[in-house]
Scaffold this motif. Structure first.
Motif, PDB file in Angstrom:
ATOM      1  N   ASN A  40      57.160  50.572  67.068  1.00  0.00           N
ATOM      2  CA  ASN A  40      58.217  50.901  68.029  1.00  0.00           C
ATOM      3  C   ASN A  40      59.215  49.767  68.216  1.00  0.00           C
ATOM      4  O   ASN A  40      60.308  49.981  68.722  1.00  0.00           O
ATOM      5  CB  ASN A  40      57.601  51.251  69.394  1.00  0.00           C
ATOM      6  N   ALA A  61      63.189  53.515  66.508  1.00  0.00           N
ATOM      7  CA  ALA A  61      63.491  54.005  67.856  1.00  0.00           C
ATOM      8  C   ALA A  61      62.637  55.195  68.270  1.00  0.00           C
ATOM      9  O   ALA A  61      62.509  55.477  69.453  1.00  0.00           O
ATOM     10  CB  ALA A  61      64.968  54.387  67.949  1.00  0.00           C
ATOM     11  N   ASP A  72      65.143  60.514  70.803  1.00  0.00           N
ATOM     12  CA  ASP A  72      64.574  59.166  70.951  1.00  0.00           C
ATOM     13  C   ASP A  72      65.619  58.111  70.583  1.00  0.00           C
ATOM     14  O   ASP A  72      65.786  57.101  71.282  1.00  0.00           O
ATOM     15  CB  ASP A  72      63.356  58.989  70.044  1.00  0.00           C
ATOM     16  N   HIS A  79      67.556  55.246  72.914  1.00  0.00           N
ATOM     17  CA  HIS A  79      67.573  53.815  72.613  1.00  0.00           C
ATOM     18  C   HIS A  79      69.005  53.279  72.630  1.00  0.00           C
ATOM     19  O   HIS A  79      69.252  52.190  73.158  1.00  0.00           O
ATOM     20  CB  HIS A  79      66.920  53.554  71.259  1.00  0.00           C
ATOM     21  N   SER A 123      70.176  52.614  76.076  1.00  0.00           N
ATOM     22  CA  SER A 123      69.682  51.355  76.635  1.00  0.00           C
ATOM     23  C   SER A 123      70.430  50.168  76.033  1.00  0.00           C
ATOM     24  O   SER A 123      70.706  49.187  76.734  1.00  0.00           O
ATOM     25  CB  SER A 123      68.172  51.216  76.392  1.00  0.00           C
ATOM     26  N   MET A 175      67.310  46.562  64.524  1.00  0.00           N
ATOM     27  CA  MET A 175      66.459  46.738  65.698  1.00  0.00           C
ATOM     28  C   MET A 175      65.167  45.950  65.500  1.00  0.00           C
ATOM     29  O   MET A 175      64.552  45.962  64.431  1.00  0.00           O
ATOM     30  CB  MET A 175      66.145  48.226  65.869  1.00  0.00           C
ATOM     31  N   VAL A 193      69.779  51.175  64.118  1.00  0.00           N
ATOM     32  CA  VAL A 193      68.702  51.874  64.825  1.00  0.00           C
ATOM     33  C   VAL A 193      68.123  52.988  63.948  1.00  0.00           C
ATOM     34  O   VAL A 193      68.670  54.094  63.885  1.00  0.00           O
ATOM     35  CB  VAL A 193      69.225  52.469  66.147  1.00  0.00           C
ATOM     36  N   TYR A 240      65.344  55.911  62.889  1.00  0.00           N
ATOM     37  CA  TYR A 240      64.436  56.822  63.575  1.00  0.00           C
ATOM     38  C   TYR A 240      63.993  57.899  62.586  1.00  0.00           C
ATOM     39  O   TYR A 240      64.563  58.064  61.507  1.00  0.00           O
ATOM     40  CB  TYR A 240      65.117  57.465  64.791  1.00  0.00           C
TER      41      TYR A 240
END
Length: 279
Positions: A7, A11, A17, A21, A24, A227, A248, A250
């Motif tokens: 994790n 992400a 999800d 991220h 944030s 990330m 990022v 995912y």
């Protein structure tokens, strides 16, 4: 389900999800580059499905109002199936992104894919007035010529050192040489590009060099990092008024990506070990 260690670098498994991220990140002043994990499809179905997923992601990103964009790999959207499949799917993604004002990065893979990737970005950069960008690799001996070509193409260029184990006939193999060339190429970009420079590096010496070049030439630039790697430094760059973007990834194909991140950098492996042991 993605375990806690992974994790740190991925992400999540879903677009929701990933968007969460990015939300944030935005609160910390960092923008997000969303990448659906997957590559090297040998059949068209998988490539078409991921292309459709990217079109959906573009729509979700635009609707969210978040500061973010997307990044795609040529082999993920059909290059291994055929050049025509790659172009058809890339055109589809870029077309949708242009309608929603979402920027599209095209990642660079091994050296055999460079020409077809650059040709596609050249075409689409002009068609979309610069709503597409491409990654180039400092370790490839051809990159100075590629940058000269890209200086006249609307869009952005991300300069990285290069992560593929290329043959010595086409790539520099020694780290010191790659570092030297990276700095030389950055200087070319700051002098010959009006904007659209993306410094894809976690190396403090390269980031310092970019800062100095910006001070000397005034050319706008951004920094891009992964990330889970030097995230404190990412926030420090934002505090210094540097435009910061985080890559990022995912998706459910997270294991291969996580394994590669841990293997390629000793500090990543130590980070993962600390996450397990608490030391």
């Amino acid at each position: 389900m993605i375990p806690p260690i992974a994790n740190n670098f991925v992400a999540g498994e879903t677009a929701d999800d990933a968007l969460s991220h990015v939300e944030s990140l935005n609160r910390d002043g960092i923008c997000g580059i969303l990448n659906l994990l997957g590559e090297h499809y040998s059949a068209r179905q998988g490539a078409d499905e991921d292309a459709a997923a990217y079109v959906s992601l573009v729509e979700q990103l635009a609707a969210s109002g978040l500061d973010g964009c997307i990044s795609v790999k040529p082999s993920q959207i059909g290059l291994d199936v055929g050049d025509d499949v790659f172009r058809e799917n890339l055109d589809r993604i870029v077309g949708a992104a242009a309608e929603d004002d979402v920027f599209v990065w095209v990642d660079m893979e091994d050296y055999t894919t460079t020409d077809v990737t650059l040709d596609a970005v050249d075409d689409l950069g002009h068609q979309t007035d610069g709503n597409v960008g491409v990654c180039v690799q400092a370790n490839l001996k051809r990159t100075p010529d590629d940058l000269e070509r890209l200086a006249d193409v609307p869009g952005k260029v991300r300069l990285v050192k290069g992560a593929y184990n290329e043959p010595a006939s086409v790539a520099y193999k020694k780290k010191a040489k790659v570092d030297e060339v990276y700095k030389e190429l950055l200087e070319y970009m700051f002098t010959e590009f009006d904007n659209g420079i993306a410094v894809g590096s976690h190396d403090p010496s390269m980031l310092s060099h970019a800062h100095d070049l910006h001070g000397q030439y005034g050319t706008p630039y951004e920094v891009q990092m992964l990330m889970g790697v030097r995230e404190d430094a990412q926030r420090d760059l934002v505090a210094d008024d540097v435009e910061m973007w985080q890559y990022v990834p995912y998706g459910d194909k997270w294991f291969q990506y996580f394994y590669r991140r841990v293997r390629e950098r000793k500090e990543n492996a130590l980070f993962a070990l600390r996450a397990v042991t608490g030391i």
